[in-house]
Design a protein around this motif. Structure first.
Motif, PDB file in Angstrom:
ATOM      1  N   GLU A 287      55.295  55.945  17.586  1.00  0.00           N
ATOM      2  CA  GLU A 287      55.706  54.829  18.431  1.00  0.00           C
ATOM      3  C   GLU A 287      54.587  53.817  18.644  1.00  0.00           C
ATOM      4  N   TYR A 288      53.346  54.237  18.439  1.00  0.00           N
ATOM      5  CA  TYR A 288      52.199  53.373  18.710  1.00  0.00           C
ATOM      6  C   TYR A 288      51.480  52.905  17.440  1.00  0.00           C
ATOM      7  N   ARG A 289      51.991  53.269  16.253  1.00  0.00           N
ATOM      8  CA  ARG A 289      51.211  53.055  15.032  1.00  0.00           C
ATOM      9  C   ARG A 289      51.903  52.074  14.081  1.00  0.00           C
TER      10      ARG A 289
ATOM     11  N   SER B  45      46.941  56.481  20.639  1.00  0.00           N
ATOM     12  CA  SER B  45      47.809  57.626  20.386  1.00  0.00           C
ATOM     13  C   SER B  45      48.165  57.705  18.908  1.00  0.00           C
TER      14      SER B  45
ATOM     15  N   ASP C  68      47.896  48.276  16.418  1.00  0.00           N
ATOM     16  CA  ASP C  68      48.457  49.472  17.033  1.00  0.00           C
ATOM     17  C   ASP C  68      48.368  49.353  18.549  1.00  0.00           C
ATOM     18  N   ASP C  69      49.335  49.946  19.237  1.00  0.00           N
ATOM     19  CA  ASP C  69      49.340  49.917  20.706  1.00  0.00           C
ATOM     20  C   ASP C  69      48.619  51.150  21.242  1.00  0.00           C
ATOM     21  N   GLY C  70      47.308  51.052  21.392  1.00  0.00           N
ATOM     22  CA  GLY C  70      46.540  52.166  21.943  1.00  0.00           C
ATOM     23  C   GLY C  70      46.027  53.109  20.877  1.00  0.00           C
TER      24      GLY C  70
ATOM     25  N   THR D 136      51.742  42.087  20.984  1.00  0.00           N
ATOM     26  CA  THR D 136      52.026  42.611  22.320  1.00  0.00           C
ATOM     27  C   THR D 136      50.898  42.349  23.295  1.00  0.00           C
TER      28      THR D 136
ATOM     29  N   LEU E 231      46.545  45.937  23.318  1.00  0.00           N
ATOM     30  CA  LEU E 231      45.394  46.695  22.846  1.00  0.00           C
ATOM     31  C   LEU E 231      44.089  46.256  23.489  1.00  0.00           C
TER      32      LEU E 231
ATOM     33  N   ASN F  82      53.682  45.312  14.307  1.00  0.00           N
ATOM     34  CA  ASN F  82      53.007  44.603  15.374  1.00  0.00           C
ATOM     35  C   ASN F  82      51.677  44.117  14.795  1.00  0.00           C
TER      36      ASN F  82
END
Length: 558
Positions: A539-541, A535, A531-533, A253, A256, A528
């Motif tokens: 949803e982000y892990r 949090s 991780d996205d951020g 994505t 990060l 992914n």
């Protein structure tokens, strides 16, 4: 004229009577010998079991009917005869009272089959391979069945097991490999792999031409690690590579920002043999880093750009010029116009027109044979999904789905879906969807849908989508799984171990197709890379790697 026209016929008739009399009165014996340099725990069903060190033998006497013999490895049994083996285990018993657990090489026999005074016997690798084995007789030396090659060394990655080289039915659990439809089964790429190495062995359920036979009354030998070793033919690597071709990609994505794509992300993919990447937008740094690599690229057009591209062919041409043509020596495979567009979105009406303009642009630049244009949908598009054959699209998706299918069929492009068994499990926890069913761990079929048996939720979702496509006129379309995965934190059963289990089993599973589409590898992208951020919400892990490039958990991508 009398019963015997000459004396020679009399002798022939008497010899036949003597032979048949011997066959009916002589009880068959099978001597099992271990020539391996290691201990093998011989097993027979019926017959029991016995530990055999190198050079030791065990003779089964008064053999009748049908049965099987195999070797078990790395066993440990207590004084009560209970324990376990790494391969060929028969319900934890030294004295086997059941068939063994795959993978294991099996010697099968049928004495006096069909009461015709003929014995049938063969070595089978239908249930996999653990040790070299031969089935023969010194009294009937022309009839030999064996698999004496080092199959474990050359085993395709997806079939490898701690105990040996597994069989595709156990690994993939679909009708093509398990032959559960009741019809004569055809050879597969995996049976051809075994055939290359084991020329005179049973390699798939309908491989009846590989049976050996001798007159009833013959004594037999089953040898573990026979001295004559089969050589690997030159064409084996090609077939093995065909059977085990990688189908896995990974989504990136780019949200990060921990790592520089140019110096860390693409080398990370190379290091772990990740051969495909999905980018959600044209990130220039990543595109530059992909130059000269063999990594295939699925490149996205963001939802915010769809209306603009749909409204002007010039906009589509410029997008292709700036993001495709100016990045030579990059292996572009797909352009994905939008992600998870649904009917309530204001851009829904512009989706297919944008795709048409991009298709025209790549045709202008002569790329229409190399690059396919599609879009990625979520599985909530399904109005019905159980059983899989009942799969159908929601009626409110008609204005999107119907022209979309027409476009894809006309351009021979695949349909892309983001498939998440985790969401189905999370919304129906334990009530309808078991964790084992979601993680590819079910030991028996969970869903029976006509002739098809489903051992995992991933296949059930995909085949529901295929059924829906058929009903909507898209029966010729292939499905690419553009996202899937399992979170490692922040939700129900969102753990590192479950994420590792799902993704590792996924990598092995997608090479064998689904029950509805057997033998068709499923091109699949894991979500992914990171991780996205920061949090902790699930949803982000979904990341596979830590910010420093270290894997969160060990797994292979091919």
């Amino acid at each position: 004229m009398g019963l015997f026209p000459n004396l020679r016929d009399v002798f022939s008739f008497l010899l036949l009577l003597i032979t048949l009399s011997f066959a009916s009165s002589h009880a068959t014996q099978i001597e099992i010998r271990n020539n391996c340099a290691y201990t093998v725990w011989a097993a027979a069903y019926p017959g029991g079991g016995k530990q055999l060190k190198q050079g030791e033998t065990w003779t089964l006497k008064n053999i009748t009917g049908s049965g099987r013999i195999w070797g078990r490895t790395k066993c440990s049994f207590g004084g009560d005869g209970l324990g376990k083996c790494e391969s060929g285990d028969c319900e934890g018993q030294l004295d086997c009272q059941a068939k063994g657990r795959a993978p294991h090489t099996v010697a099968e026999y049928s004495i006096n089959q069909d009461n015709n005074n003929v014995d049938v016997f063969y070595i089978s690798v239908v249930e996999g391979f653990n040790i070299p084995q031969e089935f023969s007789s010194s009294d009937c030396s022309s009839q030999v069945s064996k698999c004496a090659a080092d199959v474990n060394r050359d085993c395709p990655m997806e079939l490898r097991d701690p105990g040996g080289c597994n069989n595709p039915c156990t690994v993939f659990r679909n009708n093509q490999f398990c032959c559960t439809s009741g019809n004569i089964c055809e050879p597969t790429s995996y049976s051809e792999f075994f055939r290359d190495l084991c020329r005179v062995a049973f390699t798939y359920p309908s491989d009846f031409g590989q049976r050996a036979s001798c007159p009833t009354g013959t004594d037999y030998n089953v040898i573990f690690c026979p001295t004559t070793i089969d050589k690997k033919p030159n064409n084996s690597p090609q077939r093995r590579n065909k059977a085990g071709a990688a189908q896995i990609g990974v989504c990136y994505t780019g949200l990060l920002g921990y790592l520089s794509a140019e110096y860390d992300v693409i080398p990370l993919y190379k290091q772990h043999n990740i051969s495909r990447i999905r980018l959600y937008n044209p990130d220039n740094t990543t595109l530059q880093a992909l130059r000269g690599t063999d990594i295939e690229l699925m490149l996205g057009i963001e939802n915010d750009d769809i209306q603009k591209i749909a409204s002007s062919q010039a906009e589509a041409d410029n997008w292709v010029l700036n993001n495709i043509m100016r990045h030579d020596n990059v292996s572009f495979k797909y352009i994905v116009v939008g992600n998870e567009v649904n009917p309530s979105d204001s851009i829904a009406q512009f989706l297919v027109p944008a795709m048409q303009n991009i298709q025209s642009a790549i045709s202008i630049f002569g790329l229409d044979k190399q690059i396919k244009v599609s879009t990625s949908m979520e599985t909530t598009v399904l109005g019905a999904s159980y059983p899989p054959s009942a799969g159908s699209f929601k009626s409110d998706y008609g204005p999107i789905i119907n022209p979309l299918i027409g476009f894809l069929v006309n351009n021979s492009a695949p349909m892309l879906f983001n498939v998440y068994p985790y969401f189905s499990y999370n919304s129906n926890t334990a009530a309808l969807v078991s964790l084992d069913y979601a993680l590819f761990r079910a030991e028996s079929a969970v869903v029976q849908d006509g002739q098809f048996r489903y051992y995992n939720l991933f296949d059930a979702i995909l085949d529901a989508l295929y059924s829906a496509l058929e009903k909507a006129g898209g029966g010729s379309l292939e499905i690419v799984v553009s996202e899937t995965g399992w979170p490692s934190d922040g939700g129900t059963e969102a753990t590192l171990e479950n994420a590792r289990t799902y993704n590792s089993n996924l990598v092995r599973h997608v090479k064998g197709g689904t029950p509805k589409k057997p033998g068709r590898p499923i091109e699949t992208y894991i979500f992914n890379t990171f991780d996205d951020g920061i949090s902790t919400k699930f949803e982000y892990r979904w990341g596979l790697f830590e910010p420093n490039g270290k894997q969160k958990y060990p797994m292979r991508f091919n």
